[in-house]
Design an enzyme around this catalytic site. Structure first.
Site, short mmCIF file in Angstrom:
data_model
loop_
_atom_site.label_atom_id
_atom_site.label_comp_id
_atom_site.label_asym_id
_atom_site.label_seq_id
_atom_site.Cartn_x
_atom_site.Cartn_y
_atom_site.Cartn_z
N CYS A 130 2.48 -14.79 9.15
CA CYS A 130 3.72 -14.71 9.94
C CYS A 130 3.40 -14.47 11.42
O CYS A 130 3.04 -13.36 11.80
CB CYS A 130 4.59 -13.60 9.38
N CYS A 133 5.66 -11.93 13.13
CA CYS A 133 5.32 -10.54 12.79
C CYS A 133 4.05 -10.08 13.49
O CYS A 133 3.98 -8.98 14.02
CB CYS A 133 5.09 -10.37 11.29
N ASP A 134 3.01 -10.90 13.49
CA ASP A 134 1.68 -10.44 13.88
C ASP A 134 1.12 -11.11 15.14
O ASP A 134 0.06 -10.72 15.61
CB ASP A 134 0.68 -10.71 12.74
#
Ligand code: NAP
Length: 292
Positions: A130, A133-134
């Site tokens: 993701c 997300c990261d």
């Protein structure tokens, strides 16, 4: 056989959020979770930086906060696997059954994995599923994205805004992604496309530092984003409620499925945006509908 107002299957952010609202509404709630711990896919995320109220928090810590809130309100948690839904009854792997007035399916989806050497070892240590997300962790660094669909191209485009270089690796010469996303990707000057090749191995010491391709080529990289599709976790319910053509559960605006009394929330639901905050929002919407 114990009866609950609502049985929730899955204890990711969607299921936990629904439990918080239902318990505050005075209902008897049980969450069934086969893993024995809560959090779902947040637990695969090293740092969460886009959940409102937390500018930076580890996936583990956020999952723990979600769990504690639902637990402190008196939600029952049962470590077991739901094997069958039969009218108003969930039959569990242990042989037990629970009765319910309402059932919430919050089983999520899982990222498809490549199943190659080093993938498990470097998960959350350089390997991510993701970019949203990261991605920020890799700002200024070189990363690779694996896949050729819309998700891979969107991930690559997102990463290219902050990363030094983004290399897209696809197993064929033709990308599956829509033309508009392809044009956007190829218009960038910090991207590279490697076609007709696949990952053979992820390498590193404590964190990922390179990949070896099937062609034998080695690419040094700080991060690898695997974007080869998702598997909706629909086994339990696929013959009962209506699904879209990708296997996600179709709901209305209240998260109600095609079967009265059964709701679907979070990543298992047919929708466009799958984030922690949208999963939590689904939980609220379903709970609100049940409480009315
Ligand atoms: P997808 O369309 O199924 O694409 C998966 C990609 O991964 C394909 O290019 C596939 O290669 C590759 N792949 C699959 N297994 C692989 C393996 N083992 N090794 C290497 N490569 C592998 O999945 P998605 O991109 O997640 O998209 C899912 C759905 O959501 C699609 O319908 C997509 O249109 C939609 N979506 C839409 C948007 C948007 O409209 N903005 C954004 C994201 C997703 P092959 O091409 O060779 O099969």
């Amino acid at each position: 056989m114990k009866k609950y107002d609502t049985v929730i299957i899955g204890s990711g952010p969607a299921g936990l959020s629904a439990a918080v609202y239902l318990k505050r509404g005075g209902l008897d709630v049980c969450i069934i979770e086969k893993q024995g711990f809560s959090g779902g896919q947040i637990l695969l995320t090293s740092i969460v930086e886009n959940y409102l109220g937390f500018s930076s928090i580890t996936g583990d810590a956020l999952a723990d906060k979600f769990f504690r809130q639902a637990h402190e309100l008196g939600t029952d948690f049962l470590t077991d696997e739901a094997e069958k839904v039969d009218k108003n009854k969930v039959i569990l792997k242990s042989g037990k059954s629970l009765l319910f007035d309402h059932l919430i399916i919050a089983t999520g989806s899982s990222h498809k994995t490549l199943d190659v050497l080093g993938e498990k070892e470097f998960a959350a240590k350089g390997i991510s599923y993701c970019a949203l997300c990261d991605g920020a962790i890799f700002a200024g660094k070189e990363v690779i994205v694996i896949g050729g669909g819309d998700t891979a191209l969107e991930e690559a485009f997102y990463l290219a805004k902050t990363c030094k270089k983004v290399t897209l690796i696809h197993r064929r010469s033709t990308l599956r992604a829509s033309k508009i996303l392809q044009n956007r990707f190829f218009s960038l000057n910090n991207t590279q496309f490697i076609a007709n090749d696949e990952i053979k191995q992820f390498c590193g010491e404590t964190t990922l530092n390179a990949v070896i391709l099937k062609s034998g080529k080695r690419i040094n990289t700080s991060g690898a984003f695997i974007a080869i599709g998702q598997n909706p976790q629909n086994n339990l319910i696929k013959d009962i409620v209506k699904l879209d053509n990708q296997g996600y559960i179709i709901t209305d605006d209240y998260c109600k499925t095609s079967v009265s009394g059964i709701y679907a929330i979070g990543d298992i639901r047919s929708k466009n945006c799958r984030q922690i905050i949208t999963a939590a929002a689904d939980g609220v919407i379903a709970a609100h509908s049940i409480l009315q």
